[in-house]
Design an enzyme around this catalytic site. Structure first.
Site, PDB file in Angstrom:
ATOM      1  CG  ASP A 212      -1.986   1.011   1.207  1.00 42.88           C
ATOM      2  OD1 ASP A 212      -2.009   1.828   0.258  1.00 42.88           O
ATOM      3  OD2 ASP A 212      -2.815   1.005   2.137  1.00 42.88           O
TER       4      ASP A 212
ATOM      5  CG  ASP B 106      -2.896   3.641  -2.887  1.00 46.02           C
ATOM      6  OD1 ASP B 106      -4.009   3.090  -2.933  1.00 46.02           O
ATOM      7  OD2 ASP B 106      -2.495   4.249  -1.898  1.00 46.02           O
ATOM      8  CD  GLU B 107      -5.386  -0.591  -0.550  1.00 41.43           C
ATOM      9  OE1 GLU B 107      -5.634  -1.522   0.206  1.00 41.43           O
ATOM     10  OE2 GLU B 107      -6.225   0.272  -0.877  1.00 41.43           O
TER      11      GLU B 107
HETATM   12 MG   LIG Z   1      -2.438   3.925   0.212  1.00 36.03          MG
END
Ligand SMILES: [Mg+2]
Length: 403
Positions: free
Chosen positions: A10, A105-106
């Protein structure tokens, strides 16, 4: 089952971190990425320097600026964020084909069995974190565990710029002291209810007698109990499998009859389920799509306890969503149903004989249809309707992703 090695990666304060790269002069300052403070904009991302003032994402920008008046507000460069995201995902893809991107973003990586290649899971996590920092300039945090549930919670605990490994067998002990709102499946309402009962931590939840779990969660009790113990068998679902199967109908005339809408849903559930069985997939998530005459489009989704390829289950879930989300009597221009979160395999019948019977029946129907044609056998409920809305050609959404 052999213990798996799942990493959850993350990026830390992703949008704000990219803004720092774009303008190094603001690096380290409180940064808010979000909408117009004059309007109703909310914080999409904020740097850790801003978080120190109590700013957090989803907070109205106006409120964030009251907490931190000196914050620098950026309205976002979404195509730049997407480009950085692709670069990060390309790095991750070098370590395993089992990569599941769950947001910009993960991602989850299943790197089970790759110790000889990349070192122990903790070593690999640091390698990945380093490469993302050096090659993309972005800070990230990683959680490593035997399943997705625990890995994701671990990465959140590791933030910022951390790596946290939860060894196999330590899952329940790791979760026990954490607050219940950390647990997947516990939303704000449930968390409030549990706190009122004195259940403030995941450990307390895990220790509840079955009778109390059933009172609190009904059919979901067993699943919640397993999650509270840190048990989660969900596979990492790769992009290739993350397609969806969907069907939708655009009506020639807007429709406001619940019977017609339900009938459409049943028909489409049959088609979607047949496609899933043909592809050898089961769906974890059912999506309902509604479009009003003014083209406002609403999608609502529900995640199932057990992945399914049965029309009955798809129809039941979609009908429930319709009853909940559709204002009775409101006209609809389009209705659709989608099945996403696809996983390989046949319907499991862990809970009851009924789904096993349905499963067998569905396979028999598939066989008859493949021999004698689609209309050779039909569900009684589909034989007659009070009203048959004409359909507008061409039909949209044949097996295309519905998002
Ligand atoms: Mg994040």
């Amino acid at each position: 089952m052999k213990p798996r090695s799942i990493h959850h990666v993350d990026l830390d304060a992703f949008f704000a971190s990219v803004e720092e790269l774009l303008d190094p002069a603001i690096s380290g300052l409180p940064i808010i990425v979000g909408g117009d403070p004059q309007g109703r904009g909310v914080v999409a991302s904020c740097s850790y320097a801003a978080r120190a003032f109590g700013v957090h994402s989803a907070m109205p920008v106006a409120q964030a600026l009251r907490l931190c008046p000196q914050a620098i507000v950026r309205h976002g460069h979404h195509s730049v964020y997407a480009a950085y995201s692709r670069r990060v995902m390309a790095i991750l893809a070098e370590y395993t084909p089992l990569l599941e991107q769950i947001s910009i973003d993960e991602a989850f990586l299943d790197v089970t069995g790759s110790d000889r290649l990349f070192g122990a899971p903790e070593t690999l996590a640091h390698t990945i974190q380093n490469r993302i920092q050096v090659e993309c300039g972005l800070p990230s945090s990683l959680g490593v565990a035997g399943n997705k549930l625990v890995a994701k919670i671990a990465s959140a605990r590791a933030k910022p710029r951390g790596v946290l490994v939860v060894p196999s067998g330590q899952e329940a002990a790791f979760l026990a002291p954490l607050t219940i709102d950390r647990l997947w499946g516990v939303g704000d309402v449930t968390a409030d209810r549990l706190r009122k009962e004195g259940i403030s931590t995941i450990g307390k939840l895990a220790a509840l007698p079955l009778r109390d779990m059933e009172r609190l969660f009904g059919n979901g009790a067993a699943g919640m109990h397993r999650r509270a113990l840190g048990i989660d068998d969900r596979p990492v679902v790769t992009e290739w499998h993350r397609k969806s199967v969907s069907q939708e109908r655009t009506f020639a005339r807007d429709v406001s009859s619940i019977e017609v809408l339900m009938h459409c849903l049943l028909q489409m559930s049959e088609e979607v389920a047949a496609q899933l069985r043909k592809d050898g997939d089961c769906a974890r998530t059912v999506v309902l799509k509604m479009r009003y005459p003014d083209f406002t489009t609403i999608t609502r989704r529900v995640t199932l306890a057990q992945p399914t390829n049965l029309a009955e289950v798809l129809h039941q879930e979609a009908s429930q969503l319709l009853r909940r989300e559709w204002k009775r009597g409101a006209q609809l221009r389009l209705i659709g149903i989608g099945a996403t979160g696809l996983v390989r395999g046949r319907q499991l019948a862990l809970f009851d004989d009924h789904s096993e019977q349905l499963s067998r029946l569905s396979r028999a129907v598939d066989k008859i249809r493949s021999r004698y044609g689609r209309d050779s056998i039909r569900r009684a409920a589909l034989l007659e309707t009070s009203e048959s809305p004409e359909e507008q050609p061409p039909r949209e959404g044949n097996g295309r992703p519905m998002v």
